[in-house]
Design a protein around this motif. Structure first.
Motif, PDB file in Angstrom:
ATOM      1  N   PHE A  16      73.876  97.082  73.435  1.00  9.25           N
ATOM      2  CA  PHE A  16      72.623  96.605  73.904  1.00  9.25           C
ATOM      3  C   PHE A  16      72.149  97.754  75.312  1.00  9.25           C
ATOM      4  O   PHE A  16      72.963  97.362  75.781  1.00  9.25           O
ATOM      5  CB  PHE A  16      72.841  95.072  74.429  1.00  9.25           C
ATOM      6  CG  PHE A  16      72.829  94.157  73.218  1.00  9.25           C
ATOM      7  CD1 PHE A  16      71.737  93.545  72.348  1.00  9.25           C
ATOM      8  CD2 PHE A  16      74.243  94.129  72.383  1.00  9.25           C
ATOM      9  CE1 PHE A  16      71.535  92.936  71.154  1.00  9.25           C
ATOM     10  CE2 PHE A  16      73.448  93.379  70.961  1.00  9.25           C
ATOM     11  CZ  PHE A  16      72.369  92.594  70.343  1.00  9.25           C
ATOM     12  N   ASP A  18      69.376  96.975  78.213  1.00 10.63           N
ATOM     13  CA  ASP A  18      68.168  96.299  79.099  1.00 10.63           C
ATOM     14  C   ASP A  18      67.926  97.509  79.085  1.00 10.63           C
ATOM     15  O   ASP A  18      68.047  98.504  79.793  1.00 10.63           O
ATOM     16  CB  ASP A  18      69.309  95.748  80.248  1.00 10.63           C
ATOM     17  CG  ASP A  18      67.929  94.431  80.682  1.00 10.63           C
ATOM     18  OD1 ASP A  18      67.032  94.713  80.860  1.00 10.63           O
ATOM     19  OD2 ASP A  18      68.437  93.625  81.430  1.00 10.63           O
ATOM     20  N   TYR A  47      66.817  95.428  74.354  1.00  8.28           N
ATOM     21  CA  TYR A  47      66.294  94.100  75.178  1.00  8.28           C
ATOM     22  C   TYR A  47      65.601  93.553  76.410  1.00  8.28           C
ATOM     23  O   TYR A  47      66.150  95.131  77.200  1.00  8.28           O
ATOM     24  CB  TYR A  47      67.562  92.847  74.647  1.00  8.28           C
ATOM     25  CG  TYR A  47      68.460  93.159  75.939  1.00  8.28           C
ATOM     26  CD1 TYR A  47      68.524  91.981  77.131  1.00  8.28           C
ATOM     27  CD2 TYR A  47      69.216  93.894  75.289  1.00  8.28           C
ATOM     28  CE1 TYR A  47      69.226  92.007  77.973  1.00  8.28           C
ATOM     29  CE2 TYR A  47      70.678  93.739  76.073  1.00  8.28           C
ATOM     30  CZ  TYR A  47      70.699  92.884  77.623  1.00  8.28           C
ATOM     31  OH  TYR A  47      71.353  92.731  78.389  1.00  8.28           O
ATOM     32  N   SER A  48      64.619  93.563  76.091  1.00  9.88           N
ATOM     33  CA  SER A  48      64.004  93.433  77.726  1.00  9.88           C
ATOM     34  C   SER A  48      62.951  92.560  77.779  1.00  9.88           C
ATOM     35  O   SER A  48      63.015  91.919  76.840  1.00  9.88           O
ATOM     36  CB  SER A  48      62.652  94.014  78.338  1.00  9.88           C
ATOM     37  OG  SER A  48      61.936  94.862  78.920  1.00  9.88           O
ATOM     38  N   THR A  49      62.349  92.002  78.579  1.00  5.25           N
ATOM     39  CA  THR A  49      61.950  90.193  79.238  1.00  5.25           C
ATOM     40  C   THR A  49      60.081  90.866  79.074  1.00  5.25           C
ATOM     41  O   THR A  49      58.832  90.611  79.226  1.00  5.25           O
ATOM     42  CB  THR A  49      61.749  90.140  80.868  1.00  5.25           C
ATOM     43  OG1 THR A  49      62.062  91.294  81.801  1.00  5.25           O
ATOM     44  CG2 THR A  49      62.649  89.451  80.454  1.00  5.25           C
ATOM     45  N   ASN A  69      62.466  91.239  72.442  1.00  8.29           N
ATOM     46  CA  ASN A  69      62.632  90.871  73.250  1.00  8.29           C
ATOM     47  C   ASN A  69      63.067  89.103  74.237  1.00  8.29           C
ATOM     48  O   ASN A  69      63.717  88.842  73.596  1.00  8.29           O
ATOM     49  CB  ASN A  69      60.703  89.626  74.067  1.00  8.29           C
ATOM     50  CG  ASN A  69      59.643  90.773  73.727  1.00  8.29           C
ATOM     51  OD1 ASN A  69      58.812  90.802  72.327  1.00  8.29           O
ATOM     52  ND2 ASN A  69      59.374  91.502  74.550  1.00  8.29           N
ATOM     53  N   LYS A  70      63.847  89.841  75.137  1.00 11.42           N
ATOM     54  CA  LYS A  70      64.215  88.752  76.236  1.00 11.42           C
ATOM     55  C   LYS A  70      64.350  87.150  76.638  1.00 11.42           C
ATOM     56  O   LYS A  70      63.406  87.442  77.422  1.00 11.42           O
ATOM     57  CB  LYS A  70      65.040  89.391  77.161  1.00 11.42           C
ATOM     58  CG  LYS A  70      66.054  89.081  77.765  1.00 11.42           C
ATOM     59  CD  LYS A  70      67.096  89.610  78.814  1.00 11.42           C
ATOM     60  CE  LYS A  70      66.370  90.152  79.873  1.00 11.42           C
ATOM     61  NZ  LYS A  70      67.315  91.429  80.937  1.00 11.42           N
ATOM     62  N   ASN A  72      63.861  83.819  78.035  1.00  8.51           N
ATOM     63  CA  ASN A  72      64.086  83.553  79.815  1.00  8.51           C
ATOM     64  C   ASN A  72      64.870  82.811  80.199  1.00  8.51           C
ATOM     65  O   ASN A  72      65.765  82.230  80.895  1.00  8.51           O
ATOM     66  CB  ASN A  72      62.780  82.819  80.390  1.00  8.51           C
ATOM     67  CG  ASN A  72      62.236  81.664  79.659  1.00  8.51           C
ATOM     68  OD1 ASN A  72      62.263  80.542  78.952  1.00  8.51           O
ATOM     69  ND2 ASN A  72      60.821  81.716  80.469  1.00  8.51           N
ATOM     70  N   LEU A  77      68.878  83.326  74.731  1.00  4.35           N
ATOM     71  CA  LEU A  77      69.477  84.805  74.487  1.00  4.35           C
ATOM     72  C   LEU A  77      70.616  85.369  73.781  1.00  4.35           C
ATOM     73  O   LEU A  77      70.853  85.848  72.902  1.00  4.35           O
ATOM     74  CB  LEU A  77      69.756  85.035  76.510  1.00  4.35           C
ATOM     75  CG  LEU A  77      70.281  86.833  76.733  1.00  4.35           C
ATOM     76  CD1 LEU A  77      69.365  87.726  75.708  1.00  4.35           C
ATOM     77  CD2 LEU A  77      71.107  86.956  78.128  1.00  4.35           C
ATOM     78  N   VAL A  81      71.000  86.787  70.907  1.00  2.00           N
ATOM     79  CA  VAL A  81      72.433  88.030  70.662  1.00  2.00           C
ATOM     80  C   VAL A  81      73.141  87.937  69.284  1.00  2.00           C
ATOM     81  O   VAL A  81      72.991  88.410  68.267  1.00  2.00           O
ATOM     82  CB  VAL A  81      73.003  87.957  71.678  1.00  2.00           C
ATOM     83  CG1 VAL A  81      74.385  89.016  71.388  1.00  2.00           C
ATOM     84  CG2 VAL A  81      72.515  88.706  72.648  1.00  2.00           C
TER      85      VAL A  81
END
Length: 105
Positions: A16, A18, A47-49, A69-70, A72, A77, A81
């Motif tokens: 993973f 970020d 994975y990211s916002t 999409n991570k 919040n 999360l 995962v």
């Protein structure tokens, strides 16, 4: 990256990354992985916002297997995962396409 390139290291099945890591971002790590003969076949989940089409397209073109999409908060999360770990990775390692690239729950 240093650990992954050690001699005799057992490589993970999935990494993973970020997208917005400090020092070296996920995009840079992804390119390093894909350009290293020892690591090029690793499954990579970004994975990211960020929901930016540019970020998604760039990671797809640079060889990530999936874009997540991570959420919040931590519990969501963790749920995401867990779902990614349960995926049938056959669809994310051969014949990559945009329909399976962006992960949605």
């Amino acid at each position: 990256m240093d650990y992954l390139t050690l001699p005799n290291v057992v490589l993970p099945n999935l990494i993973f990354l970020d997208l917005n890591m400090p020092i070296k971002n996920g995009q840079q790590c992804l390119m390093e992985i894909r350009n290293n003969p020892k690591l090029k076949d690793l499954c990579v989940a970004i994975y990211s916002t960020s929901s930016s089409e540019k970020d998604i397209e760039e990671t797809f073109l640079n060889g990530a297997n999936i874009y997540v999409n991570k959420p919040n908060n931590f519990s969501k999360l963790r749920e995401v995962v867990e779902k990614v770990l349960q995926l049938n990775w056959q669809y994310h390692t051969s014949n990559l396409n945009k329909e399976t690239f962006l992960f949605r729950i």
